[in-house]
Design a protein around this motif. Structure first.
Motif, short mmCIF file in Angstrom:
data_model
loop_
_atom_site.label_atom_id
_atom_site.label_comp_id
_atom_site.label_asym_id
_atom_site.label_seq_id
_atom_site.Cartn_x
_atom_site.Cartn_y
_atom_site.Cartn_z
N GLU A 193 -32.12 -24.17 7.46
CA GLU A 193 -32.16 -22.82 6.89
C GLU A 193 -30.78 -22.39 6.39
O GLU A 193 -30.66 -21.74 5.34
CB GLU A 193 -32.68 -21.81 7.92
N VAL A 194 -29.73 -22.76 7.12
CA VAL A 194 -28.37 -22.42 6.69
C VAL A 194 -28.05 -23.12 5.37
O VAL A 194 -27.49 -22.53 4.45
CB VAL A 194 -27.35 -22.81 7.78
N ARG A 195 -28.43 -24.38 5.28
CA ARG A 195 -28.20 -25.12 4.03
C ARG A 195 -28.92 -24.45 2.87
O ARG A 195 -28.41 -24.39 1.74
CB ARG A 195 -28.70 -26.56 4.21
N HIS A 196 -30.13 -23.95 3.15
CA HIS A 196 -30.92 -23.31 2.09
C HIS A 196 -30.35 -21.95 1.70
O HIS A 196 -30.15 -21.68 0.51
CB HIS A 196 -32.37 -23.17 2.57
N PHE A 197 -30.09 -21.09 2.69
CA PHE A 197 -29.62 -19.73 2.39
C PHE A 197 -28.29 -19.74 1.64
O PHE A 197 -28.06 -18.93 0.75
CB PHE A 197 -29.47 -18.92 3.68
N LEU A 198 -27.40 -20.66 2.02
CA LEU A 198 -26.04 -20.67 1.48
C LEU A 198 -25.81 -21.82 0.50
O LEU A 198 -24.66 -22.20 0.25
CB LEU A 198 -25.03 -20.75 2.63
N ALA A 199 -26.87 -22.35 -0.05
CA ALA A 199 -26.76 -23.55 -0.89
C ALA A 199 -25.77 -23.37 -2.03
O ALA A 199 -24.91 -24.22 -2.28
CB ALA A 199 -28.14 -23.93 -1.43
N GLN A 200 -25.88 -22.27 -2.74
CA GLN A 200 -25.03 -22.05 -3.90
C GLN A 200 -23.57 -21.96 -3.51
O GLN A 200 -22.69 -22.57 -4.13
CB GLN A 200 -25.48 -20.76 -4.60
N TRP A 201 -23.31 -21.23 -2.44
CA TRP A 201 -21.93 -21.07 -1.99
C TRP A 201 -21.38 -22.39 -1.45
O TRP A 201 -20.25 -22.77 -1.74
CB TRP A 201 -21.87 -19.98 -0.91
N ILE A 202 -22.19 -23.11 -0.67
CA ILE A 202 -21.74 -24.37 -0.07
C ILE A 202 -21.32 -25.36 -1.15
O ILE A 202 -20.27 -26.00 -1.06
CB ILE A 202 -22.85 -24.97 0.82
N GLU A 203 -22.13 -25.47 -2.19
CA GLU A 203 -21.84 -26.45 -3.24
C GLU A 203 -20.69 -26.01 -4.13
O GLU A 203 -20.20 -26.80 -4.93
CB GLU A 203 -23.10 -26.71 -4.06
N GLY A 204 -20.26 -24.76 -3.96
CA GLY A 204 -19.12 -24.28 -4.74
C GLY A 204 -17.78 -24.48 -4.03
O GLY A 204 -16.72 -24.16 -4.60
N GLN A 205 -17.80 -24.99 -2.79
CA GLN A 205 -16.57 -25.20 -2.03
C GLN A 205 -16.18 -26.68 -2.05
O GLN A 205 -16.98 -27.55 -2.38
CB GLN A 205 -16.74 -24.72 -0.58
N ARG A 206 -14.94 -26.95 -1.66
CA ARG A 206 -14.46 -28.33 -1.58
C ARG A 206 -14.53 -28.81 -0.14
O ARG A 206 -13.82 -28.32 0.73
CB ARG A 206 -13.01 -28.43 -2.09
N PHE A 235 -16.34 -28.78 11.83
CA PHE A 235 -17.30 -28.09 10.97
C PHE A 235 -17.18 -28.58 9.52
O PHE A 235 -18.17 -28.92 8.87
CB PHE A 235 -17.08 -26.58 11.04
N GLY A 236 -15.95 -28.66 9.03
CA GLY A 236 -15.72 -29.12 7.67
C GLY A 236 -16.20 -30.54 7.45
O GLY A 236 -16.84 -30.85 6.43
N VAL A 237 -15.91 -31.41 8.42
CA VAL A 237 -16.33 -32.81 8.32
C VAL A 237 -17.85 -32.92 8.39
O VAL A 237 -18.47 -33.73 7.67
CB VAL A 237 -15.67 -33.65 9.43
N MET A 238 -18.49 -32.10 9.24
CA MET A 238 -19.94 -32.13 9.36
C MET A 238 -20.61 -31.76 8.03
O MET A 238 -21.53 -32.45 7.57
CB MET A 238 -20.40 -31.16 10.45
N VAL A 239 -20.15 -30.69 7.40
CA VAL A 239 -20.73 -30.28 6.11
C VAL A 239 -20.46 -31.35 5.06
O VAL A 239 -21.32 -31.66 4.23
CB VAL A 239 -20.18 -28.91 5.67
N ASP A 246 -15.07 -32.48 0.39
CA ASP A 246 -14.83 -33.93 0.40
C ASP A 246 -13.49 -34.32 1.01
O ASP A 246 -13.33 -35.45 1.50
CB ASP A 246 -14.93 -34.49 -1.02
N ASP A 247 -12.51 -33.43 0.96
CA ASP A 247 -11.16 -33.78 1.44
C ASP A 247 -11.00 -33.68 2.94
O ASP A 247 -9.99 -34.11 3.50
CB ASP A 247 -10.12 -32.89 0.75
N PHE A 248 -11.97 -33.07 3.62
CA PHE A 248 -11.81 -32.85 5.06
C PHE A 248 -11.86 -34.17 5.83
O PHE A 248 -12.69 -35.04 5.56
CB PHE A 248 -12.90 -31.92 5.59
N ALA A 249 -10.93 -34.29 6.81
CA ALA A 249 -10.89 -35.42 7.73
C ALA A 249 -10.30 -34.93 9.04
O ALA A 249 -9.40 -34.08 9.05
CB ALA A 249 -10.07 -36.57 7.16
N LEU A 250 -10.79 -35.45 10.14
CA LEU A 250 -10.35 -34.96 11.45
C LEU A 250 -8.86 -35.17 11.68
O LEU A 250 -8.20 -34.40 12.39
CB LEU A 250 -11.15 -35.65 12.56
#
Length: 696
Positions: free
Chosen positions: A74-87, A146-150, A89-93
């Motif tokens: 549901e979180v992926r669905h509700f915030l889909a537009q915003w999520i895909e507008g952020q960066r 969180f960043g790595v999970m997304v 790919d660069d996140f690493a632990l």
């Protein structure tokens, strides 16, 4: 339950969301509903494609992709537009300098979920969204996680989309996953019983309340009235929820389409379970649920026109979709020839008694199949014995109409375009009737069309007509416009079709191997020296069965079908036991036999004539060397006179089946062949080595 709600996107723009109550994790079905936004310029490309894939994924896959306790779907669905507008790919632990960036994105996610929760008026939705935002706090100590999970979720989505991406052709539906979930249905039936029980309790309370009103006009009466009001609210909410749940869970049409799709693909040899008992039970129970819900809406007294309309439309869909062609007519039909077909009605036990239900069949062309709104006015053919009564069989609990001696007396063809032949024109049989269901006031007009058929007037047209049917069944897409098919398909799809058709017709488990595949590709593309992968090269309908092969008087399909027919009738045992090498080119043949002793032979299908098998063998040449010779191919007529095994025994100068198995031992006991072929020594060149050598 599905309900619209409001919210703000990352830019502060009002946006519409869709909230879901999905009790049985049927998320894939739920996410077929699309969101609408006021800003059309903002897109959710990846999520849009992903949501289309969800119906084909299992619940386990979905839950692994979107962990319910950490990042629910549901979180992926509700915030889909915003999520895909952020960066992301660069996140690493190990990149600790990104901690602040990850923390900011985490805070924004929590804030947006809380904002959406505040916008909605439904308490359940509000609590659910607040719980999502609360769960996100587990990442406060390690925001990089969180960043790595997304990041990983988005990458996995891309991987799934990449593996399924075939822009020209839709993947075959997963038939099993499309069939009804009986647990869902059982749950729904119990919910309806619960609603009926609540109504009965309310009725009983109302009677008690009326009695007490006669004796009391004090607080006690008002207390009972408030209690009754609470029950009424619960009753109305539950009834609304169940009605909407029933409407959203209503996958009968999808399941029936999946069954018909599987029946369609069975023509090319794909496995198909034609048992309709489970679907019939499901349809009957859904009909019962629909009737009870419509009754409850009437007894409620509160007008619910929208739900009443939806239940009425779904009832109509259920009644009209329950007519199926159980046993299809032959897909190549010769005029003046008898044939049979059976139509089954899954709600047969619910048909109102009295007047018999008479089904009528008529033949329709492609244009009429695209415009089915009623009975076609233009008659394109004359059918004999085209009516049958719908009869119920108590032992099998099936209701069928069987057309036993139907025949096409004459056919009216459309104007042909270009080089199009009569064997490329597709028709269908349309079955229709008017039916009344017990408990329904008005009769329903129902109809169903058969799979495409090709009508011929002479047996010589049979082979080309079958090619039209094979191409249609193999490469048509779900929910197509009748009877459109692509003009070109990748070779990998063509080969898969040839293999499934060959093994099903011959009734063998011995598949065509990769070397057979390579030779068949070389033949259809006329590239005998091509050693690379053919998989993604497009093959056209013309190459399949319109253009003759170079230097031959027949098409590729005519040649392949001849081999298939010969193997089916005379060579099944030899092929199944691995005695026949099969499809092999002469270059490859010379390569594998060149170092073998004289008398070594193999069995290959002739590529110079239709339906022939030949023996290629090593013999001594005039100069003391070796040469590869081919015996005149044996045809169907030859093998009817004397079988292949006897003919091999008769030829004294062939002694060893490639690579080195004595022919008499193999022919005397075919069961030994499999043991011998599976115990080749390391000194033998295996087939993979052969192809590698041939490729170089």
């Amino acid at each position: 339950m599905v309900r619209a709600g409001g919210g703000l996107d990352a830019h502060g723009t009002p946006q519409r969301f869709v909230f879901f109550h999905v009790s049985n994790l049927r998320l894939a079905e739920a996410f077929k509903i699309k969101t609408k936004t006021i800003r059309p310029s903002l897109t959710m490309a990846q999520w849009t494609h992903m949501s289309q894939m969800l119906p084909h994924l299992t619940n386990e896959t979905i839950n692994n992709l979107y962990p319910p306790t950490a990042f629910p779907i549901e979180v992926r669905h509700f915030l889909a537009q915003w999520i895909e507008g952020q960066r992301w790919d660069d996140f690493a632990l190990e990149n600790v300098e990104q901690k602040n960036q990850a923390q900011a994105l985490l805070d924004q996610t929590i804030s947006m979920l809380q904002s959406i929760a505040q916008q909605t008026t439904n308490v359940v939705d509000k609590m659910k969204l607040m719980q999502f935002s609360k769960n996100m706090n587990i990442f406060q100590a390690q925001p990089l996680q969180f960043g790595v999970m997304v990041r990983d979720i988005l990458n996995q989505e891309r991987g799934l989309l990449d593996t399924s991406a075939q822009p020209q052709f839709q993947p075959f539906p997963n038939i099993e996953s499309s069939f009804p979930n009986m647990q869902d249905l059982d749950c729904l039936v119990l919910k309806v019983l619960e609603v009926q029980n609540i109504r009965q309790k309310m009725h009983q309370m109302q009677e008690e309340l009326n009695w007490e009103r006669q004796n009391y006009e004090s607080l006690q009466g008002r207390t009972h009235e408030e209690t009754g009001g609470r029950y009424f609210c619960v009753f109305v909410h539950d009834r609304r929820s169940i009605c909407v749940c029933w409407c959203n869970m209503f996958g009968c049409r999808l399941s029936l389409k999946a069954w018909r799709w599987g029946q369609h693909k069975a023509t090319i040899g794909l496995p198909f379970d034609d048992n309709l008992n489970t679907l019939q039970t499901w349809c009957e129970q859904l009909l019962g649920v629909n009737g009870k819900l419509r009754q409850e809406l009437v007894l409620l007294g509160e007008p619910m026109p929208e739900l009443q309309e939806r239940l009425g439309k779904l009832l109509q869909v259920l009644i009209q979709s329950s007519l199926l062609v159980d046993k299809q007519p032959p897909q190549v039909i010769k005029t003046q020839s008898k044939f049979s077909t059976t139509v089954r009605y899954l709600l047969g036990e619910k048909v109102a008694p009295g007047k018999p239900v008479l089904l009528k069949a008529q033949i329709i062309n492609e244009i009429q199949a695209r415009n089915l709104g009623g009975v076609p006015s233009d008659n394109v053919g004359e059918l004999i014995n085209n009516t049958a009564i719908l009869e119920h069989n108590t032992s099998s609990k099936s209701t069928c109409a069987t057309f036993r001696n139907m025949s096409i007396k004459k056919i009216k063809r459309a104007d042909r375009k270009g080089s199009e032949s009569v064997t490329e024109e597709k028709f269908a049989l349309l079955f229709s009737t008017e039916i009344t269901i017990t408990g329904c006031d008005t009769p329903y007009r129902i109809q169903m069309i058969s799979l495409p058929v090709v009508v011929i007037v002479h047996g010589s047209q049979d082979n080309n007509a079958l090619a039209t049917i094979i191409w249609d069944c193999a490469f048509s897409e779900p929910d197509r416009v009748p009877f459109l098919v692509p003009e070109r398909v990748p070779w990998r799809m063509m080969y898969s079709t040839l293999n499934s058709k060959f093994t099903s017709e011959v009734m063998t488990e011995h598949n065509l191997d990769q070397y057979n595949q390579h030779f068949l590709a070389q033949k259809i593309f006329d590239k005998p020296d091509f050693s690379d992968d053919f998989s993604n090269i497009l093959v056209s309908w013309a190459q399949f069965n319109k253009e003759v092969l170079p230097g031959r008087p027949f098409t590729f399909w005519q040649w392949f079908e001849g081999v298939m027919e010969l193997t089916k009738k005379h060579l099944k045992e030899y092929w199944s036991e691995g005695l026949i090498f099969g499809f092999i080119g002469k270059q490859h043949l010379h390569l594998i036999l060149k170092d073998r002793p004289n008398g070594t032979f193999l069995l290959r299908f002739s590529d110079s004539e239709i339906g022939g098998i030949t023996i290629a063998y090593v013999s001594a040449s005039e100069n003391g060397g070796q040469k590869i010779q081919n015996i005149q191919p044996f045809t169907k007529r030859d093998l009817e006179i004397r079988c292949l095994g006897d003919r091999i025994r008769d030829i004294s100068h062939i002694t060893y089946l490639y690579p080195d198995f004595p022919k008499h031992d193999l022919l005397n006991n075919l069961s030994i062949v499999c043991m011998c072929l599976s115990s080749r020594t390391d000194d033998d060149m295996d087939l993979e080595q052969i192809l590698q050598t041939f490729s170089t």
